[in-house]
Design a protein around this motif. Structure first.
Motif, PDB file in Angstrom:
ATOM      1  N   GLY A 183      50.330   6.744 -13.089  1.00 32.15           N
ATOM      2  CA  GLY A 183      51.354   6.072 -12.298  1.00 32.15           C
ATOM      3  C   GLY A 183      51.269   4.555 -12.227  1.00 32.15           C
ATOM      4  N   TRP A 184      52.282   4.018 -11.557  1.00 33.77           N
ATOM      5  CA  TRP A 184      52.480   2.566 -11.472  1.00 33.77           C
ATOM      6  C   TRP A 184      51.364   1.865 -10.712  1.00 33.77           C
ATOM      7  CZ3 TRP A 184      54.927  -0.823 -14.153  1.00 33.77           C
ATOM      8  CH2 TRP A 184      55.244  -2.079 -13.639  1.00 33.77           C
ATOM      9  N   ILE A 185      50.843   2.486  -9.653  1.00 32.19           N
ATOM     10  CA  ILE A 185      49.774   1.870  -8.877  1.00 32.19           C
ATOM     11  C   ILE A 185      48.557   1.640  -9.768  1.00 32.19           C
ATOM     12  CG2 ILE A 185      48.242   2.105  -6.900  1.00 32.19           C
ATOM     13  CD1 ILE A 185      51.127   1.683  -6.126  1.00 32.19           C
ATOM     14  N   VAL A 186      48.239   2.607 -10.602  1.00 30.55           N
ATOM     15  CA  VAL A 186      47.103   2.466 -11.511  1.00 30.55           C
ATOM     16  C   VAL A 186      47.352   1.342 -12.520  1.00 30.55           C
ATOM     17  CG1 VAL A 186      45.810   3.616 -13.354  1.00 30.55           C
ATOM     18  CG2 VAL A 186      46.330   4.836 -11.239  1.00 30.55           C
ATOM     19  N   ILE A 187      48.562   1.257 -13.040  1.00 26.18           N
ATOM     20  CA  ILE A 187      48.877   0.200 -14.005  1.00 26.18           C
ATOM     21  C   ILE A 187      48.762  -1.175 -13.361  1.00 26.18           C
ATOM     22  CG2 ILE A 187      50.753  -0.847 -15.347  1.00 26.18           C
ATOM     23  CD1 ILE A 187      51.633   1.977 -16.108  1.00 26.18           C
ATOM     24  N   THR A 188      49.330  -1.355 -12.185  1.00 31.70           N
ATOM     25  CA  THR A 188      49.267  -2.670 -11.540  1.00 31.70           C
ATOM     26  C   THR A 188      47.835  -3.031 -11.153  1.00 31.70           C
ATOM     27  OG1 THR A 188      49.809  -1.675  -9.383  1.00 31.70           O
ATOM     28  CG2 THR A 188      51.636  -2.566 -10.684  1.00 31.70           C
ATOM     29  N   ALA A 189      47.071  -2.050 -10.698  1.00 32.62           N
ATOM     30  CA  ALA A 189      45.670  -2.314 -10.372  1.00 32.62           C
ATOM     31  C   ALA A 189      44.886  -2.662 -11.631  1.00 32.62           C
ATOM     32  CB  ALA A 189      45.053  -1.104  -9.675  1.00 32.62           C
ATOM     33  N   GLY A 190      45.148  -1.930 -12.717  1.00 28.84           N
ATOM     34  CA  GLY A 190      44.459  -2.204 -13.973  1.00 28.84           C
ATOM     35  C   GLY A 190      44.713  -3.613 -14.481  1.00 28.84           C
ATOM     36  N   TRP A 191      45.958  -4.063 -14.382  1.00 29.39           N
ATOM     37  CA  TRP A 191      46.270  -5.428 -14.813  1.00 29.39           C
ATOM     38  C   TRP A 191      45.622  -6.465 -13.904  1.00 29.39           C
ATOM     39  CZ3 TRP A 191      47.764  -7.784 -19.000  1.00 29.39           C
ATOM     40  CH2 TRP A 191      48.445  -7.078 -19.989  1.00 29.39           C
ATOM     41  N   ALA A 192      45.544  -6.184 -12.605  1.00 29.59           N
ATOM     42  CA  ALA A 192      44.888  -7.121 -11.690  1.00 29.59           C
ATOM     43  C   ALA A 192      43.402  -7.242 -12.021  1.00 29.59           C
ATOM     44  CB  ALA A 192      45.069  -6.655 -10.240  1.00 29.59           C
ATOM     45  N   PHE A 193      42.751  -6.114 -12.268  1.00 34.02           N
ATOM     46  CA  PHE A 193      41.343  -6.153 -12.649  1.00 34.02           C
ATOM     47  C   PHE A 193      41.163  -6.812 -14.010  1.00 34.02           C
ATOM     48  CE2 PHE A 193      40.884  -2.369  -9.709  1.00 34.02           C
ATOM     49  CZ  PHE A 193      40.163  -3.071  -8.746  1.00 34.02           C
ATOM     50  N   ALA A 194      42.141  -6.634 -14.898  1.00 32.39           N
ATOM     51  CA  ALA A 194      42.078  -7.288 -16.204  1.00 32.39           C
ATOM     52  C   ALA A 194      42.052  -8.804 -16.053  1.00 32.39           C
ATOM     53  CB  ALA A 194      43.269  -6.858 -17.064  1.00 32.39           C
ATOM     54  N   VAL A 195      42.908  -9.328 -15.169  1.00 26.31           N
ATOM     55  CA  VAL A 195      42.925 -10.765 -14.885  1.00 26.31           C
ATOM     56  C   VAL A 195      41.579 -11.203 -14.320  1.00 26.31           C
ATOM     57  CG1 VAL A 195      43.936 -12.536 -13.399  1.00 26.31           C
ATOM     58  CG2 VAL A 195      45.422 -10.889 -14.561  1.00 26.31           C
ATOM     59  N   LEU A 196      41.070 -10.440 -13.373  1.00 26.90           N
ATOM     60  CA  LEU A 196      39.803 -10.770 -12.718  1.00 26.90           C
ATOM     61  C   LEU A 196      38.668 -10.868 -13.738  1.00 26.90           C
ATOM     62  CD1 LEU A 196      38.343 -10.955  -9.843  1.00 26.90           C
ATOM     63  CD2 LEU A 196      37.823  -8.544 -10.189  1.00 26.90           C
ATOM     64  N   ILE A 197      38.512  -9.837 -14.545  1.00 25.71           N
ATOM     65  CA  ILE A 197      37.399  -9.776 -15.486  1.00 25.71           C
ATOM     66  C   ILE A 197      37.544 -10.822 -16.586  1.00 25.71           C
ATOM     67  CG2 ILE A 197      36.267  -8.300 -17.203  1.00 25.71           C
ATOM     68  CD1 ILE A 197      37.189  -5.909 -15.342  1.00 25.71           C
ATOM     69  N   ALA A 198      38.761 -10.951 -17.135  1.00 29.53           N
ATOM     70  CA  ALA A 198      38.988 -11.913 -18.214  1.00 29.53           C
ATOM     71  C   ALA A 198      38.739 -13.347 -17.743  1.00 29.53           C
ATOM     72  CB  ALA A 198      40.409 -11.773 -18.752  1.00 29.53           C
ATOM     73  N   ALA A 199      39.174 -13.658 -16.533  1.00 35.02           N
ATOM     74  CA  ALA A 199      38.995 -15.020 -16.016  1.00 35.02           C
ATOM     75  C   ALA A 199      37.529 -15.321 -15.728  1.00 35.02           C
ATOM     76  CB  ALA A 199      39.839 -15.210 -14.757  1.00 35.02           C
ATOM     77  N   TYR A 200      36.799 -14.342 -15.206  1.00 34.02           N
ATOM     78  CA  TYR A 200      35.376 -14.560 -14.969  1.00 34.02           C
ATOM     79  C   TYR A 200      34.620 -14.773 -16.278  1.00 34.02           C
ATOM     80  CZ  TYR A 200      34.946 -13.764  -9.921  1.00 34.02           C
ATOM     81  OH  TYR A 200      35.011 -13.884  -8.561  1.00 34.02           O
TER      82      TYR A 200
END
Length: 234
Positions: free
Chosen positions: A37-54
């Motif tokens: 679902g959509w909640i998982v996709i939006t959370a996944g993209w948020a974590f993607a930003v977090l990890i990539a930026a760190y």
């Protein structure tokens, strides 16, 4: 290759690897997170930003997004030559990241018969196709993203906290504004993978939807420019 250029390349590759990775997991058949679902996709993209930026933040400003780099160029914080170098690195990073997603999920692509679903694991598309409102969606989403990033600079935060704030900002945009166009809010994140969708060999691959492709590029750039304009009034 300078350190900051490599940081933008590596960070964007990781961003798209994790971001399109969660979409592939949700959309493609026979994965363990299929239809999550959509909640998982939006959370996944948020974590993607977090990890990539760190990961990339000690090498580059971790823009990972031509619209963000465009905003800082408009403000005069980076040169236009630097902006051009960042955009090239971001595009190449996005192309690598999505290619790694394809390699990892190839058996699942092979059994997927949903052409639109396959494209969705690479790039964004509208829920209802309307060029005007789709463009507005991308403008507004990126406006909030860039204005938020610029505004975080007003606050004295411990090192690394700003990255967490940006991740939550992206999550909020996805939840609140992402349902109409898929919230590309990043030209490299959309265009780079769309190019790879057109190039990579896949069973049941449909059209790359080039007629829509300008919206996730033009919209974010306009949204970024509007954010810089409004921010200048603070």
């Amino acid at each position: 290759m300078t350190n900051d250029i490599f940081g933008e390349f590596l960070g964007t590759a990781i961003l798209v690897l994790l971001g399109n990775g969660v979409v592939a997991g949700v959309v493609l058949p026979k994965t363990k997170n299929n239809n999550a679902g959509w909640i998982v996709i939006t959370a996944g993209w948020a974590f993607a930003v977090l990890i990539a930026a760190y990961i990339s933040g000690n090498m580059s400003p971790a823009h990972l997004n031509p619209a963000v780099s465009f905003a800082f160029a408009l403000k005069g914080d980076i040169s236009w030559a630097t902006f051009g170098g960042y955009v090239i690195a971001q595009m190449l990073g996005a192309m690598l990241g999505t290619t790694l997603v394809w390699i990892m999920h190839k058996p699942h692509y092979d059994v997927c018969e949903d052409k639109a679903g396959i494209l969705a694991t690479f790039s964004t598309g509208p829920a209802i196709r309307n060029s005007a409102t789709n463009l507005i969606s991308e403008i507004l989403g990126t406006f909030v993203l860039v204005l938020g990033i610029l505004s975080f600079g007003f606050y004295d935060m411990p090192g690394g906290l700003g990255i967490i704030c940006v991740a939550f900002l992206v999550w909020g945009i996805g939840l609140s504004l992402g349902g109409t166009s898929g919230y590309a809010i990043n030209p490299a994140r959309d265009l780079g993978p769309r190019i790879m969708h057109a190039i990579l060999p896949m069973k049941n691959k449909g059209d790359s939807d080039w007629g829509y492709s300008w919206i996730p590029v033009v919209g974010p750039m306009l949204g970024a420019a509007l954010a810089v304009l409004i921010f200048g009034m603070f």
